[in-house]
Design a protein around this motif. Sequence first.
Motif, PDB file in Angstrom:
ATOM      1  N   LEU A 186      40.499  25.260 -10.387  1.00 40.70           N
ATOM      2  CA  LEU A 186      41.959  25.237 -10.295  1.00 40.70           C
ATOM      3  C   LEU A 186      42.437  26.333  -9.358  1.00 40.70           C
ATOM      4  O   LEU A 186      42.201  27.518  -9.592  1.00 40.70           O
ATOM      5  CB  LEU A 186      42.602  25.425 -11.672  1.00 40.70           C
ATOM      6  CG  LEU A 186      44.136  25.466 -11.690  1.00 40.70           C
ATOM      7  CD1 LEU A 186      44.731  24.153 -11.175  1.00 40.70           C
ATOM      8  CD2 LEU A 186      44.643  25.765 -13.090  1.00 40.70           C
ATOM      9  N   ASN A 233      49.723  22.253  -7.946  1.00 38.32           N
ATOM     10  CA  ASN A 233      49.276  22.796  -9.230  1.00 38.32           C
ATOM     11  C   ASN A 233      50.297  23.757  -9.822  1.00 38.32           C
ATOM     12  O   ASN A 233      50.518  23.760 -11.036  1.00 38.32           O
ATOM     13  CB  ASN A 233      47.909  23.476  -9.087  1.00 38.32           C
ATOM     14  CG  ASN A 233      46.793  22.465  -8.987  1.00 38.32           C
ATOM     15  OD1 ASN A 233      46.819  21.422  -9.631  1.00 38.32           O
ATOM     16  ND2 ASN A 233      45.808  22.761  -8.152  1.00 38.32           N
ATOM     17  N   LYS A 274      49.183  21.817 -18.476  1.00 35.51           N
ATOM     18  CA  LYS A 274      48.349  22.014 -17.288  1.00 35.51           C
ATOM     19  C   LYS A 274      47.089  22.797 -17.627  1.00 35.51           C
ATOM     20  O   LYS A 274      46.002  22.459 -17.157  1.00 35.51           O
ATOM     21  CB  LYS A 274      49.149  22.739 -16.189  1.00 35.51           C
ATOM     22  CG  LYS A 274      48.382  22.957 -14.909  1.00 35.51           C
ATOM     23  CD  LYS A 274      48.052  21.653 -14.222  1.00 35.51           C
ATOM     24  CE  LYS A 274      47.321  21.890 -12.912  1.00 35.51           C
ATOM     25  NZ  LYS A 274      46.793  20.655 -12.367  1.00 35.51           N
TER      26      LYS A 274
END
Length: 129
Positions: A82, A88, A99
């Motif tokens: 990530l 994002n 998330k």
Amino acid sequence: MFRAISSAGVFLLAGILAAHAGGDAVLGKKVFNRCLACHEATTDRDKVGPHLMGVVGRTAGTAQSFLSRYSQAMKDAGAAGLVWDEANLAEYLRAPRQKVPGNKMGFTGLTSDDDIANVIAYLKADPKP
């Protein structure tokens, strides 16, 4: 059924990404005031949460000064790849617990696409307004 769900997801993501194109760093600074109790964005000083200076493009859970304080969930998310790019960040700012399930951030998220785009514009701005 799956095709309809997939199409809806594509349109949602496209809407989120389009919102970023119009982000305003000055307005984002005002929205970021909600974050100031826990985060700093103009210096590398950590507070309850990690500093967010240079966060755009950084791998999740890797701010050196905060390594010992990240949740395992955030460390795992970073280890899984990530990176805090605009997409994002948008997802995280909207729903942090969705998330990155199990993260420590107490904030439930921003509901406005404009607020999200503006905060991201603020975080990207160098120098900050």
